[in-house]
Design an enzyme around this catalytic site. Structure first.
Site, mmCIF file in Angstrom:
data_model
loop_
_atom_site.group_PDB
_atom_site.id
_atom_site.type_symbol
_atom_site.label_atom_id
_atom_site.label_comp_id
_atom_site.label_asym_id
_atom_site.label_seq_id
_atom_site.Cartn_x
_atom_site.Cartn_y
_atom_site.Cartn_z
ATOM 1 N N ASP A 30 0.872 -1.319 -0.145
ATOM 2 C CA ASP A 30 -0.084 -0.151 -0.080
ATOM 3 C C ASP A 30 0.931 1.364 -0.119
ATOM 4 O O ASP A 30 2.050 1.329 0.242
ATOM 5 C CB ASP A 30 -0.826 -0.048 1.220
ATOM 6 C CG ASP A 30 -2.070 0.968 1.128
ATOM 7 O OD1 ASP A 30 -2.359 1.387 -0.004
ATOM 8 O OD2 ASP A 30 -2.727 1.317 2.044
ATOM 9 N N ASN A 32 1.310 3.368 -2.747
ATOM 10 C CA ASN A 32 1.710 3.711 -4.037
ATOM 11 C C ASN A 32 1.321 5.137 -4.608
ATOM 12 O O ASN A 32 1.832 5.930 -4.866
ATOM 13 C CB ASN A 32 1.343 2.826 -5.211
ATOM 14 C CG ASN A 32 2.006 1.405 -4.985
ATOM 15 O OD1 ASN A 32 2.948 1.238 -4.085
ATOM 16 N ND2 ASN A 32 1.343 0.489 -5.612
ATOM 17 N N ARG A 34 -0.196 7.623 -2.859
ATOM 18 C CA ARG A 34 0.085 8.715 -1.904
ATOM 19 C C ARG A 34 1.672 9.099 -2.327
ATOM 20 O O ARG A 34 2.223 10.309 -2.229
ATOM 21 C CB ARG A 34 -0.099 8.712 -0.631
ATOM 22 C CG ARG A 34 -1.478 8.712 -0.170
ATOM 23 C CD ARG A 34 -1.734 8.209 1.178
ATOM 24 N NE ARG A 34 -1.639 6.730 1.294
ATOM 25 C CZ ARG A 34 -1.573 5.665 2.343
ATOM 26 N NH1 ARG A 34 -1.268 6.445 3.439
ATOM 27 N NH2 ARG A 34 -1.556 4.548 2.111
ATOM 28 N N HIS A 47 2.548 3.147 -8.906
ATOM 29 C CA HIS A 47 2.306 1.796 -9.159
ATOM 30 C C HIS A 47 3.478 1.393 -10.014
ATOM 31 O O HIS A 47 4.206 0.232 -9.668
ATOM 32 C CB HIS A 47 0.890 1.375 -9.931
ATOM 33 C CG HIS A 47 -0.102 1.846 -9.164
ATOM 34 N ND1 HIS A 47 -0.248 1.502 -7.674
ATOM 35 C CD2 HIS A 47 -1.260 2.323 -9.498
ATOM 36 C CE1 HIS A 47 -1.487 1.772 -7.213
ATOM 37 N NE2 HIS A 47 -2.112 2.484 -8.416
ATOM 38 N N TRP A 79 -11.675 -2.863 -8.764
ATOM 39 C CA TRP A 79 -12.190 -2.647 -10.071
ATOM 40 C C TRP A 79 -13.115 -1.225 -9.832
ATOM 41 O O TRP A 79 -13.269 -0.469 -11.039
ATOM 42 C CB TRP A 79 -13.253 -3.524 -10.420
ATOM 43 C CG TRP A 79 -12.810 -4.828 -10.627
ATOM 44 C CD1 TRP A 79 -12.677 -6.041 -9.832
ATOM 45 C CD2 TRP A 79 -11.997 -5.314 -11.880
ATOM 46 N NE1 TRP A 79 -11.881 -7.041 -10.488
ATOM 47 C CE2 TRP A 79 -11.677 -6.884 -11.622
ATOM 48 C CE3 TRP A 79 -11.573 -4.775 -13.096
ATOM 49 C CZ2 TRP A 79 -10.802 -7.540 -12.547
ATOM 50 C CZ3 TRP A 79 -10.782 -5.439 -13.998
ATOM 51 C CH2 TRP A 79 -10.353 -6.806 -13.513
ATOM 52 N N ARG A 81 -11.996 1.457 -9.033
ATOM 53 C CA ARG A 81 -11.021 2.716 -9.095
ATOM 54 C C ARG A 81 -11.078 3.377 -10.630
ATOM 55 O O ARG A 81 -11.771 2.388 -11.259
ATOM 56 C CB ARG A 81 -9.381 2.125 -8.988
ATOM 57 C CG ARG A 81 -9.318 1.827 -7.697
ATOM 58 C CD ARG A 81 -7.805 1.780 -7.376
ATOM 59 N NE ARG A 81 -7.514 1.344 -5.956
ATOM 60 C CZ ARG A 81 -6.552 1.688 -5.388
ATOM 61 N NH1 ARG A 81 -5.355 2.300 -6.071
ATOM 62 N NH2 ARG A 81 -6.266 1.359 -4.023
ATOM 63 N N LEU A 141 11.389 -20.161 -4.179
ATOM 64 C CA LEU A 141 10.378 -19.851 -3.696
ATOM 65 C C LEU A 141 9.000 -19.854 -4.369
ATOM 66 O O LEU A 141 8.975 -19.581 -5.700
ATOM 67 C CB LEU A 141 10.894 -18.130 -3.756
ATOM 68 C CG LEU A 141 9.875 -17.077 -3.408
ATOM 69 C CD1 LEU A 141 9.749 -16.802 -1.602
ATOM 70 C CD2 LEU A 141 9.966 -15.628 -3.718
ATOM 71 N N SER A 206 -8.100 -5.210 5.052
ATOM 72 C CA SER A 206 -8.728 -4.716 3.639
ATOM 73 C C SER A 206 -9.175 -6.117 2.986
ATOM 74 O O SER A 206 -8.661 -6.342 1.767
ATOM 75 C CB SER A 206 -7.716 -4.017 2.883
ATOM 76 O OG SER A 206 -7.600 -2.775 3.263
HETATM 77 C C1 FPP Z 1 -2.141 0.064 -3.189
HETATM 78 O O1 FPP Z 1 -1.715 1.447 -3.430
HETATM 79 C C2 FPP Z 1 -1.594 -0.927 -4.333
HETATM 80 C C3 FPP Z 1 -2.351 -1.337 -5.316
HETATM 81 C C4 FPP Z 1 -3.665 -1.274 -5.238
HETATM 82 C C5 FPP Z 1 -1.679 -2.229 -6.479
HETATM 83 C C6 FPP Z 1 -0.371 -2.828 -6.111
HETATM 84 C C7 FPP Z 1 0.315 -3.285 -7.489
HETATM 85 C C8 FPP Z 1 1.582 -3.235 -7.827
HETATM 86 C C9 FPP Z 1 2.688 -2.760 -6.872
HETATM 87 C C10 FPP Z 1 2.087 -3.429 -9.163
HETATM 88 C C11 FPP Z 1 1.338 -4.611 -10.008
HETATM 89 C C12 FPP Z 1 1.274 -5.927 -9.622
HETATM 90 C C13 FPP Z 1 2.280 -6.964 -10.036
HETATM 91 C C14 FPP Z 1 2.036 -8.200 -9.680
HETATM 92 C C15 FPP Z 1 2.921 -6.662 -11.301
HETATM 93 P P1 FPP Z 1 -2.609 2.466 -3.257
HETATM 94 O O2 FPP Z 1 -2.885 2.920 -4.880
HETATM 95 O O3 FPP Z 1 -4.065 2.152 -2.617
HETATM 96 O O4 FPP Z 1 -1.928 3.661 -2.624
HETATM 97 P P2 FPP Z 1 -2.482 4.904 -1.758
HETATM 98 O O5 FPP Z 1 -3.270 4.181 -0.586
HETATM 99 O O6 FPP Z 1 -1.482 5.795 -1.444
HETATM 100 O O7 FPP Z 1 -3.704 5.635 -2.552
#
Ligand code: FPP
Length: 257
Positions: A30, A32, A34, A47, A79, A81, A141, A206
């Site tokens: 989580d 990304n 922000r 992301h 979905w 978003r 792994l 979540s």
């Molecule tokens: C949550 O951050 C993150 C996600 C919903 C997606 C995570 C995906 C990746 C890191 C990359 C794609 C995955 C693969 C397997 C290649 P947020 O957007 O909810 O962050 P926020 O809470 O700051 O808004």
């Protein structure tokens, strides 16, 4: 992983004071969005950067001797978003599988995908099936990608399977036990997580691995996922290594009192 790398893992683990290593680490990646917004970048850039951290995490989990690494890449609720962000996340997953599959095989990483396959685009289904099939022989792994995953949805699908078995006369309702439920979950062949990490400062599950988390240790890091590098991963492993797990029992110190 080769025997050499396993030996190396044990060696470097003791150097950093790691007494025990969780067999299964599950991560809610989580923060990304922000992380990106704070830099004046679009959320999607967070992301994109998150995939780099993801690769580092896979490598680091192998180095430390973790056997299963589960990453929450897309929830059944994601979905909702904005369409552009959903498309971007799907494209990132596609690119990761296409670009990294050879490296994963070379590093002996077996890919497993959990989550609902219902209503997924045919090309996405093929991609996920191919990733599992092409890495099925790997013995290192296990990288579990939670995609289109929601724990309540997983539970509903399991309940349907059990109800069908009862209807078919294969199982008596009164005899349903925990093992029957576990074997109907997407994680049927995966041990429960020992450590669940959530980055980005929020402290909630979540809808992630609700059944499987029964005895997991939790670690909440303020660090946003794009900055959760090997040192931050080690902090989580060290915190785990200092926890006492009692599984509903009492501590060994208190047992004699
Ligand atoms: C949550 O951050 C993150 C996600 C919903 C997606 C995570 C995906 C990746 C890191 C990359 C794609 C995955 C693969 C397997 C290649 P947020 O957007 O909810 O962050 P926020 O809470 O700051 O808004």
């Amino acid at each position: 992983m080769t025997a050499n790398v396993e030996f190396e893992a044990v060696d470097t683990n003791s150097e950093i004071g790691l007494l025990s290593v969780p067999r299964h680490v599950a991560i809610i990646m989580d923060g990304n969005g922000r992380w990106a917004l704070r830099r004046g970048l679009p959320r999607t850039e967070g992301h994109r950067r998150g995939v780099k951290t993801l690769r580092e995490a896979v490598e680091h989990a192998q180095k430390r001797g973790v056997s299963y690494l589960t990453l929450f890449s897309f929830s059944s609720e994601n979905w909702a978003r904005p369409q552009q962000e959903v498309s971007f996340l799907l494209a990132l997953l596609r690119r990761f599988v296409c670009d990294d599959i050879k490296d994963l095989i070379r590093n002996n990483v077996k890919v497993r995908v959990i989550g609902s396959r219902e209503n997924l685009d045919k090309s996405m289904l093929t991609l996920l099936d191919d990733a599992e099939r092409e890495t099925a022989h790997c013995t290192g792994l296990v990288l579990v990608i939670a995609f289109n995953y929601g724990a309540r949805d997983e539970f509903v699908r399991a309940a349907r399977q059990l109800a069908e078995r009862v209807e078919a006369g294969e199982l008596r309702a009164a005899e349903i036990g925990e093992d029957d439920v576990s074997t109907c979950l997407d994680t049927r062949d995966i041990p429960d997580p020992d450590l669940i990490v959530r980055t980005g400062g929020e402290q909630r599950l979540s809808n992630f691995l609700l059944w499987q988390a029964a005895y997991a240790e939790f670690y909440f890091a303020p660090t946003p996922w794009p900055e959760f590098g090997p040192d931050a991963f080690d902090d989580a492993l060290l915190a785990f290594s200092n926890r006492e797990r009692r599984y509903g029992g009492v501590s060994s110190d208190a047992a004699g009192t």
